[in-house]
Design an enzyme around this catalytic site. Structure first.
Site, PDB file in Angstrom:
ATOM      1  N   GLU A  26      -0.227 -16.101  -4.157  1.00 25.83           N
ATOM      2  CA  GLU A  26      -1.390 -15.226  -4.000  1.00 25.83           C
ATOM      3  C   GLU A  26      -2.617 -15.892  -4.614  1.00 25.83           C
ATOM      4  O   GLU A  26      -2.508 -16.652  -5.587  1.00 25.83           O
ATOM      5  CB  GLU A  26      -1.111 -13.883  -4.708  1.00 25.83           C
ATOM      6  CG  GLU A  26      -2.276 -12.917  -4.658  1.00 25.83           C
ATOM      7  CD  GLU A  26      -1.915 -11.496  -5.066  1.00 25.83           C
ATOM      8  OE1 GLU A  26      -0.770 -11.265  -5.511  1.00 25.83           O
ATOM      9  OE2 GLU A  26      -2.786 -10.614  -4.927  1.00 25.83           O
ATOM     10  N   ASN A  71      -2.207  -7.897  -3.622  1.00 25.59           N
ATOM     11  CA  ASN A  71      -3.388  -7.039  -3.673  1.00 25.59           C
ATOM     12  C   ASN A  71      -4.636  -7.781  -3.202  1.00 25.59           C
ATOM     13  O   ASN A  71      -5.559  -7.171  -2.655  1.00 25.59           O
ATOM     14  CB  ASN A  71      -3.599  -6.555  -5.112  1.00 25.59           C
ATOM     15  CG  ASN A  71      -2.444  -5.715  -5.616  1.00 25.59           C
ATOM     16  OD1 ASN A  71      -1.673  -5.151  -4.834  1.00 25.59           O
ATOM     17  ND2 ASN A  71      -2.293  -5.621  -6.926  1.00 25.59           N
ATOM     18  N   ASN A 171      -0.580  -5.014   2.589  1.00 25.70           N
ATOM     19  CA  ASN A 171       0.195  -5.122   1.337  1.00 25.70           C
ATOM     20  C   ASN A 171       0.136  -3.809   0.566  1.00 25.70           C
ATOM     21  O   ASN A 171      -0.950  -3.246   0.371  1.00 25.70           O
ATOM     22  CB  ASN A 171      -0.403  -6.223   0.453  1.00 25.70           C
ATOM     23  CG  ASN A 171       0.291  -6.315  -0.893  1.00 25.70           C
ATOM     24  OD1 ASN A 171       1.455  -6.717  -0.968  1.00 25.70           O
ATOM     25  ND2 ASN A 171      -0.394  -5.916  -1.960  1.00 25.70           N
ATOM     26  N   GLU A 172       1.284  -3.312   0.153  1.00 30.90           N
ATOM     27  CA  GLU A 172       1.405  -2.156  -0.762  1.00 30.90           C
ATOM     28  C   GLU A 172       0.382  -1.064  -0.441  1.00 30.90           C
ATOM     29  O   GLU A 172      -0.326  -0.582  -1.346  1.00 30.90           O
ATOM     30  CB  GLU A 172       1.268  -2.613  -2.217  1.00 30.90           C
ATOM     31  CG  GLU A 172       2.400  -3.500  -2.657  1.00 30.90           C
ATOM     32  CD  GLU A 172       2.483  -3.734  -4.169  1.00 30.90           C
ATOM     33  OE1 GLU A 172       1.549  -3.386  -4.904  1.00 30.90           O
ATOM     34  OE2 GLU A 172       3.511  -4.290  -4.603  1.00 30.90           O
ATOM     35  N   TYR A 243       9.416  -5.032  -9.566  1.00 30.35           N
ATOM     36  CA  TYR A 243       9.244  -5.860 -10.750  1.00 30.35           C
ATOM     37  C   TYR A 243      10.073  -5.227 -11.868  1.00 30.35           C
ATOM     38  O   TYR A 243       9.854  -4.066 -12.212  1.00 30.35           O
ATOM     39  CB  TYR A 243       7.766  -5.952 -11.143  1.00 30.35           C
ATOM     40  CG  TYR A 243       6.995  -6.775 -10.131  1.00 30.35           C
ATOM     41  CD1 TYR A 243       7.090  -8.160 -10.139  1.00 30.35           C
ATOM     42  CD2 TYR A 243       6.223  -6.166  -9.142  1.00 30.35           C
ATOM     43  CE1 TYR A 243       6.415  -8.928  -9.199  1.00 30.35           C
ATOM     44  CE2 TYR A 243       5.551  -6.924  -8.194  1.00 30.35           C
ATOM     45  CZ  TYR A 243       5.650  -8.310  -8.226  1.00 30.35           C
ATOM     46  OH  TYR A 243       4.997  -9.060  -7.286  1.00 30.35           O
ATOM     47  N   GLU A 291       8.419  -9.062  -2.497  1.00 30.96           N
ATOM     48  CA  GLU A 291       7.980  -9.313  -3.877  1.00 30.96           C
ATOM     49  C   GLU A 291       9.102  -8.845  -4.794  1.00 30.96           C
ATOM     50  O   GLU A 291       9.452  -7.658  -4.790  1.00 30.96           O
ATOM     51  CB  GLU A 291       6.697  -8.546  -4.221  1.00 30.96           C
ATOM     52  CG  GLU A 291       5.462  -9.130  -3.588  1.00 30.96           C
ATOM     53  CD  GLU A 291       4.170  -8.456  -4.046  1.00 30.96           C
ATOM     54  OE1 GLU A 291       4.080  -8.047  -5.218  1.00 30.96           O
ATOM     55  OE2 GLU A 291       3.259  -8.342  -3.216  1.00 30.96           O
TER      56      GLU A 291
END
Ligand code: AHR
Length: 498
Positions: A26, A71, A171-172, A243, A291
Site C-alpha cells: 500500500e 485505505n 477496499n473495506e 488483524y 489482508e
C-alpha cells in the site's frame, strides 16, 4: 504429553491455490518510498527498485501482490501516478494524513511486479472514485492500443497491455474510516456496476467484492449478505480481513488465535453456500482473505503531512510468527473456500521485512510464510488430530496442536505443518499416513522454543530464525517428530511409489 496426527492422501479438503500466498503493498508510510522503491540508493537498480528487498521478497515466493491499498486507494486518483514524473502532482493522502508524491504509480508497480515474478491484484477506488474511473484504469492496463487510455499507456512506453487478471472493487467499504464509505446496498450497486463495466471491457478478468472488514464490525456477515445478494453474478471472490492482537498480554489466549480464524472461514463457507443455494446458482464465489497479519503495537496512523513517514512499523516476535503460521494452517484447512490471501503487508508497514537505507532486517513472521509458500503445494489433506487441550481464557479448552498438511502428487511428497500452542512442554507428535508408505524424510525445519516475546532487531537479527529439526520413521512406518514450546515444526516426506 503426546499428539497424534492421522493423514490419508485420499482425504483432501481441496486443491491449494498458490494465490493464498499473496502479499499486499500500500502507499502507506515507508512501504513504497524507502521500502521497495528508493532511487539513488546504491542498493537500488536503475529503476529505483531496492535489489535486496526484491531478493528477500522473491524468497517469500508470492504469486500475487495487492496494490495500491488499502485505505489509501479510496481517495486515490490513479491518473496522478502515470506519465512524466516531473508532471505528477503531490497530493494530501486522506487515509494516512501523509503527502503522496506519486513518483511511483501503476506503470512502476507493473515493472516492479515483473521483476519480482508476481502478478498484480489491482484495487480500484470505489470510495471517492467513480465506476467510470475504475473502468478507465482497466482500459489503461488491459486494452490493446486503439482507445484513449490504452494509447496513453503506449505513449508512456508500455505498448503491450499488462493483462491484469484480478481486480478488487474498492477496499473495506463498510468501515467509517474509509473515504466514500456508504451503506451496504449502495456499495453493492456501485461494485456491481463497476464489475459489469470492467468485465464488459475485458471479460477475462476476475473481481473481488468488499466483504465486511472485520469480525468485530456490526456489519459482519450482514454487509456480506447484502453485497453478495446483489453482486453474485458479477463477482468471483468476496474479501475478508483480519488483524490479530495480543493487547491484553495473554499469550495462552493469543496462541489460540487459529480458533477465531477457523470460525471466520467457516462463517464465509456457510454464507457463500447459503447465497448460492438461495439463488439456485451454478456459479460459486470464493474467499479472498486479502489482508491478514498481526497488528496492534504500532497503531499511529497520522503521517502529520510528511512524505513517507514511518507508520505501522510493527516489531514481530515469536508468538506473532506462530499466529501467522496458524493463519496459514487455517487457509490450508479451508482450501476449498480460500482461493486468494494476502499477507498485509510486505515491507516496513506491518511487514516481514524492515529496511534502512543501508540494509534490511527479516522479522520473525518472515519464516513461517517462507516455508508454507515454498512447501504447501498440491492438495490440502484433512488433518485428524488427537491431542490434549489447554486453557486459553474465554477461547476455552483448545487443542495444543494446530496442524495442516499438503500432498503434492507431482513430487509424490507431503509437507506437514505443526504448531505447538503451549508455552511450556515440547510436543512429541506421531504422524500416521494411513494409505501410503513414507520412503524417507526430505527435511525438518523448526522455528521457536523459548521466549514468546523474542524478536529480531538490527542489533540481534537472528534471534528468531528457523533451524534444522529431527524426525524419524519408526518400526510401524509412522513419523515421529517434536514441536518446541511454543513453536512450529515442518516435516517433509518423500512417499514410496504406490
Ligand atoms: O493494512 C493497513 C490497513 O488496514 C489497510 O489500509 C486497510 O485496508 C486496513 O484497515
Amino acid at each position: 504429553m503426546q499428539a497424534n496426527l492421522h493423514l490419508d492422501t485420499h482425504y483432501a479438503v481441496g486443491n491449494i491455490d498458490p494465490r493464498i500466498f499473496g502479499g499486499f503493498l500500500e502507499h502507506l508510510g515507508r512501504a513504497v518510498y524507502g521500502g521497495i522503491y528508493d532511487p539513488g540508493n546504491p542498493l537500488s537498480d536503475a529503476q529505483g527498485f531496492r535489489r535486496d528487498v526484491l531478493e528477500m521478497l522473491q524468497a517469500l515466493n508470492m504469486p500475487l501482490i495487492r496494490y495500491p491499498g488499502g485505505n489509501f486507494v479510496s481517495g486515490y486518483d490513479w491518473t496522478d501516478g502515470i506519465g512524466p514524473r516531473d508532471k505528477r502532482p503531490k497530493r494530501p493522502d486522506f487515509a494516512w494524513k501523509s503527502i503522496e508524491t506519486n513518483q511511483f504509480g501503476t506503470d512502476e508497480f507493473m515493472a516492479w511486479c515483473q521483476q519480482l515474478g508476481s502478478t498484480p491484484l489491482m484495487a480500484v477506488n470505489l470510495g471517492t472514485g467513480s465506476t467510470a474511473e475504475a473502468a478507465a484504469l482497466l482500459e489503461y492496463c488491459n486494452l490493446p492500443r486503439g482507445t484513449y487510455w490504452a494509447d496513453l499507456r503506449a505513449s508512456y512506453g508500455h505498448a503491450d497491455p499488462y493483462g491484469v487478471k484480478l481486480w478488487c472493487l474498492g477496499n473495506e467499504m463498510d468501515s467509517d474510516w474509509q473515504a466514500g464509505h456508504v451503506p451496504a446496498d449502495i456499495y453493492a450497486q456501485r461494485a456491481g456496476q463497476a464489475a459489469i463495466m470492467m468485465k464488459g471491457l475485458d471479460p477475462s478478468i476476475e473481481t473481488v467484492v468488499c466483504g465486511s472488514c472485520a469480525y468485530w464490525m456490526s456489519t459482519y456477515m450482514r454487509w456480506d449478505l447484502t453485497v453478495l445478494d446483489y453482486c453474485w453474478e458479477y463477482v468471483d471472490y468476496i474479501s475478508a480481513h483480519r488483524y490479530s492482537q495480543n493487547r491484553r498480554g495473554d499469550s495462552a489466549w493469543y496462541l489460540a488465535e487459529g480458533v477465531e480464524i477457523d470460525r471466520i472461514l467457516t462463517d464465509y463457507a456457510a454464507l457463500l453456500n447459503y447465497v448460492r443455494a438461495v439463488k439456485r446458482s451454478q456459479k460459486q464465489v470464493y474467499l479472498s482473505f486479502d489482508e491478514w497479519n498481526v497488528w496492534y503495537k504500532d497503531v499511529e496512523q497520522d503521517g502529520k503531512g510528511q512524505v513517507a513517514p514511518p507508520l505501522l512499523e510493527e516489531i514481530y516476535n515469536l508468538e506473532d510468527a506462530l499466529v501467522c503460521a496458524q493463519y496459514l494452517n487455517s487457509f490450508l484447512r479451508h482450501a476449498d473456500v480460500v482461493k486468494i490471501a494476502c499477507l498485509a503487508q510486505i515491507v516496513n508497514v506491518i511487514a516481514p521485512i524492515l529496511t534502512r537505507p543501508e540494509g534490511l532486517l527479516l522479522q520473525s513472521i518472515f519464516y513461517p510464510f517462507q516455508y508454507f509458500s515454498r512447501y504447501a503445494r498440491g492438495r490440502s489433506l484433512m488433518p485428524v488430530i488427537e491431542c490434549p487441550t489447554y486453557e486459553a481464557g474465554e477461547r476455552g479448552p483448545v487443542a495444543v496442536l494446530d496442524a495442516s498438511a499438503s500432498y503434492n502428487e507431482e513430487t509424490n511428497s507431503i509437507a506437514i505443518f505443526l504448531v505447538n500452542r503451549q508455552q511450556e512442554g515440547e510436543l512429541p507428535v506421531t504422524i500416521a499416513l494411513t494409505d501410503r508408505t513414507c520412503q524417507h524424510i526430505l527435511g525438518v525445519d523448526v522455528l521457536g522454543g523459548g521466549d514468546v516475546k523474542a524478536a529480531n532487531s538490527w542489533e540481534q537479527p537472528n534471534r528468531v530464525k528457523p533451524m534444522a529439526g529431527n524426525a524419524v520413521l519408526d518400526d510401524t512406518g509412522a513419523l515421529q517428530t517434536i514441536v518446541p514450546a511454543p513453536g512450529l515444526t515442518i516435516v517433509r516426506v518423500q512417499l514410496a511409489e504406490r
